[in-house]
Design a protein around this motif. Structure first.
Motif, PDB file in Angstrom:
ATOM      1  N   ASN A 163      -3.851 -14.455  37.904  1.00 63.41           N
ATOM      2  CA  ASN A 163      -2.957 -14.229  38.256  1.00 63.41           C
ATOM      3  C   ASN A 163      -3.283 -15.294  40.366  1.00 63.41           C
ATOM      4  OD1 ASN A 163      -1.415 -11.275  37.461  1.00 63.41           O
ATOM      5  ND2 ASN A 163      -0.258 -13.352  36.905  1.00 63.41           N
ATOM      6  N   LEU A 164      -2.133 -15.632  40.247  1.00 65.37           N
ATOM      7  CA  LEU A 164      -2.520 -16.104  42.235  1.00 65.37           C
ATOM      8  C   LEU A 164      -2.272 -14.905  42.753  1.00 65.37           C
ATOM      9  CD1 LEU A 164      -2.867 -18.772  43.837  1.00 65.37           C
ATOM     10  CD2 LEU A 164      -0.022 -18.651  44.101  1.00 65.37           C
ATOM     11  N   HIS A 165      -1.802 -14.464  43.533  1.00 61.20           N
ATOM     12  CA  HIS A 165      -1.907 -12.642  44.070  1.00 61.20           C
ATOM     13  C   HIS A 165      -3.549 -12.843  43.700  1.00 61.20           C
ATOM     14  CE1 HIS A 165      -0.319 -10.221  40.568  1.00 61.20           C
ATOM     15  NE2 HIS A 165      -1.777  -8.976  41.540  1.00 61.20           N
ATOM     16  N   VAL A 166      -4.356 -12.567  42.390  1.00 59.07           N
ATOM     17  CA  VAL A 166      -5.246 -12.083  42.564  1.00 59.07           C
ATOM     18  C   VAL A 166      -6.661 -12.769  43.580  1.00 59.07           C
ATOM     19  CG1 VAL A 166      -7.826 -11.347  40.945  1.00 59.07           C
ATOM     20  CG2 VAL A 166      -5.221 -10.954  39.900  1.00 59.07           C
ATOM     21  N   ASN A 194       5.230 -18.699  39.007  1.00 55.90           N
ATOM     22  CA  ASN A 194       5.062 -18.015  37.974  1.00 55.90           C
ATOM     23  C   ASN A 194       3.835 -16.997  38.616  1.00 55.90           C
ATOM     24  OD1 ASN A 194       7.267 -18.258  36.302  1.00 55.90           O
ATOM     25  ND2 ASN A 194       5.930 -20.143  35.877  1.00 55.90           N
ATOM     26  N   ASP A 195       3.336 -16.881  39.232  1.00 58.11           N
ATOM     27  CA  ASP A 195       2.325 -16.284  40.068  1.00 58.11           C
ATOM     28  C   ASP A 195       0.625 -16.939  38.909  1.00 58.11           C
ATOM     29  OD1 ASP A 195       1.024 -14.767  41.592  1.00 58.11           O
ATOM     30  OD2 ASP A 195       1.268 -12.946  40.481  1.00 58.11           O
ATOM     31  N   LEU A 196       0.991 -17.716  39.284  1.00 63.80           N
ATOM     32  CA  LEU A 196      -0.249 -18.183  37.982  1.00 63.80           C
ATOM     33  C   LEU A 196      -1.693 -18.659  38.651  1.00 63.80           C
ATOM     34  CD1 LEU A 196       1.304 -19.185  34.936  1.00 63.80           C
ATOM     35  CD2 LEU A 196       0.285 -17.254  35.146  1.00 63.80           C
ATOM     36  N   SER A 312       4.647 -21.172  29.479  1.00 65.83           N
ATOM     37  CA  SER A 312       4.602 -21.350  31.270  1.00 65.83           C
ATOM     38  C   SER A 312       2.943 -21.341  31.580  1.00 65.83           C
ATOM     39  CB  SER A 312       5.913 -20.254  31.787  1.00 65.83           C
ATOM     40  OG  SER A 312       6.708 -20.674  31.625  1.00 65.83           O
ATOM     41  N   ALA A 313       2.185 -20.697  31.426  1.00 63.50           N
ATOM     42  CA  ALA A 313       1.453 -19.789  31.210  1.00 63.50           C
ATOM     43  C   ALA A 313       0.470 -21.164  31.639  1.00 63.50           C
ATOM     44  CB  ALA A 313       0.812 -19.077  30.882  1.00 63.50           C
ATOM     45  N   ALA A 314       0.501 -21.645  30.241  1.00 65.80           N
ATOM     46  CA  ALA A 314      -0.426 -22.924  29.449  1.00 65.80           C
ATOM     47  C   ALA A 314      -0.289 -24.240  30.179  1.00 65.80           C
ATOM     48  CB  ALA A 314       0.315 -23.214  28.388  1.00 65.80           C
TER      49      ALA A 314
END
Length: 322
Positions: A163-166, A194-196, A312-314
């Motif tokens: 996650n981007l917020h991490v 997507n917070d990735l 979406s993550a890929a």
């Protein structure tokens, strides 16, 4: 005074044949009284001569035949005794089948689907730590943990999704692999909507394996899933549940971000699970855990979690769609 030669008048030899010649011819092929030719000398020698005896079987020959007969009788008797001593074949009944199944269940350890899923994903799960500096009066700055989350390896060269917020705002990013190897990592891509975030580890284990990704096509509410990660930094930890819904929308507690097309699940997730994989019972990644619903603002799980679909993550990592 010489007497004139006499000639035979026998019709068997024809007229004009000398008697001596006729006698010679007759001696070569003498006839019985009934006209059948007698055996020739060569033929006669094959038959026993007068006074000779015909060969008869010897006692040794009779003995061999006797022993052969006795052996066959003994073999037949042994086979008869063997088959007569065998227990009769009994037909299986339902009671026999039930007893065999019960015995198998008592003596065989059956591994749960959750255990197989956990074993399949664990080599690809990493702990993600965001580090920052805290200033001290005496000895200057010191690196401390600012955030702890989870990541999953999607390419065996050390490409990790989280996650981007991490990792947002971290001065240094550290990843810890399943075998204990620690490495610094760099952000190589982001997908804020997507917070990735995509990370590249600087060092990787020799036998690093990537997770298997599965399309969300065909997923339905009620399907079993598992969330794996480091809740509150504790782990790796696994929690199981089911898909509660699809195409859900979630707004962050601050109201700054609206996310859509999310997978809703009820497997326990807490701070630290962020960025970790949501997997099927085959150990295949279908989503990246990104948020939990917090109506009481206590940052504790109340039974509603959300994951970004793996498609979406890929895409955030530049991987082609399924």
């Amino acid at each position: 005074m010489r007497r004139p030669a006499l000639y035979s008048r026998s019709s068997s030899f024809g007229q004009g044949m000398p008697e001596a010649a006729a006698h010679a011819t007759a001696s070569q092929n003498p006839l019985h009284d009934d006209g059948v030719p007698e055996p020739t000398q060569a033929q006669a020698t094959d038959a026993p001569q007068s006074g000779q005896s015909v060969p008869t079987p010897t006692p040794a020959h009779h003995l061999r035949l006797l022993w052969a007969t006795v052996g066959l009788l003994a073999l037949a008797l042994a086979l008869s005794l063997f088959f007569s001593m065998q227990p009769p074949v009994r037909q299986l009944t339902q009671k026999d089948i039930d007893a065999a199944v019960a015995h198998t269940l008592q003596t065989t350890v059956l591994h749960s689907p959750g255990l197989k899923a956990y074993d399949a994903i664990m080599p690809s799960v990493v702990r993600v730590t965001g580090l920052g500096k805290v200033m001290r009066d005496r000895d200057g700055g010191e690196s401390v943990e600012r955030s702890v989350g989870t990541g999953v390896v999607i390419v065996d060269k050390g490409v990790i999704l989280t996650n981007l917020h991490v990792v947002r705002g971290a001065q240094t990013i550290k990843v810890t692999f399943a075998d204990g190897l620690e490495s610094a990592a760099s952000i190589t891509g982001v997908q804020p909507e997507n917070d990735l975030a995509v990370l590249q580890a600087h060092k990787i284990p020799d036998d690093l394996s990537a997770a298997t990704l599965r399309s969300t096509d065909g997923l339905a509410p009620g399907e079993q899933v598992m969330a794996v990660g480091y809740p509150f930094g504790i782990g790796p930890s696994a929690s199981s549940g089911v898909i509660s819904g699809l195409e859900r929308t979630f707004r962050s507690p601050e109201g700054k971000q609206l996310m859509s097309n999310l997978i809703q699940f009820d497997a326990a997730a807490n701070p630290g699970n962020s960025g970790g994989p949501l997997i099927t019972m085959e150990g295949e990644v279908i989503g990246i855990v990104t948020a939990i619903y917090n109506p009481n603002q206590q940052k504790s799980f109340v039974g509603i979690g959300f994951a970004v679909p793996i498609e979406s993550a890929a895409a955030a990592a530049g991987m082609p769609p399924f």
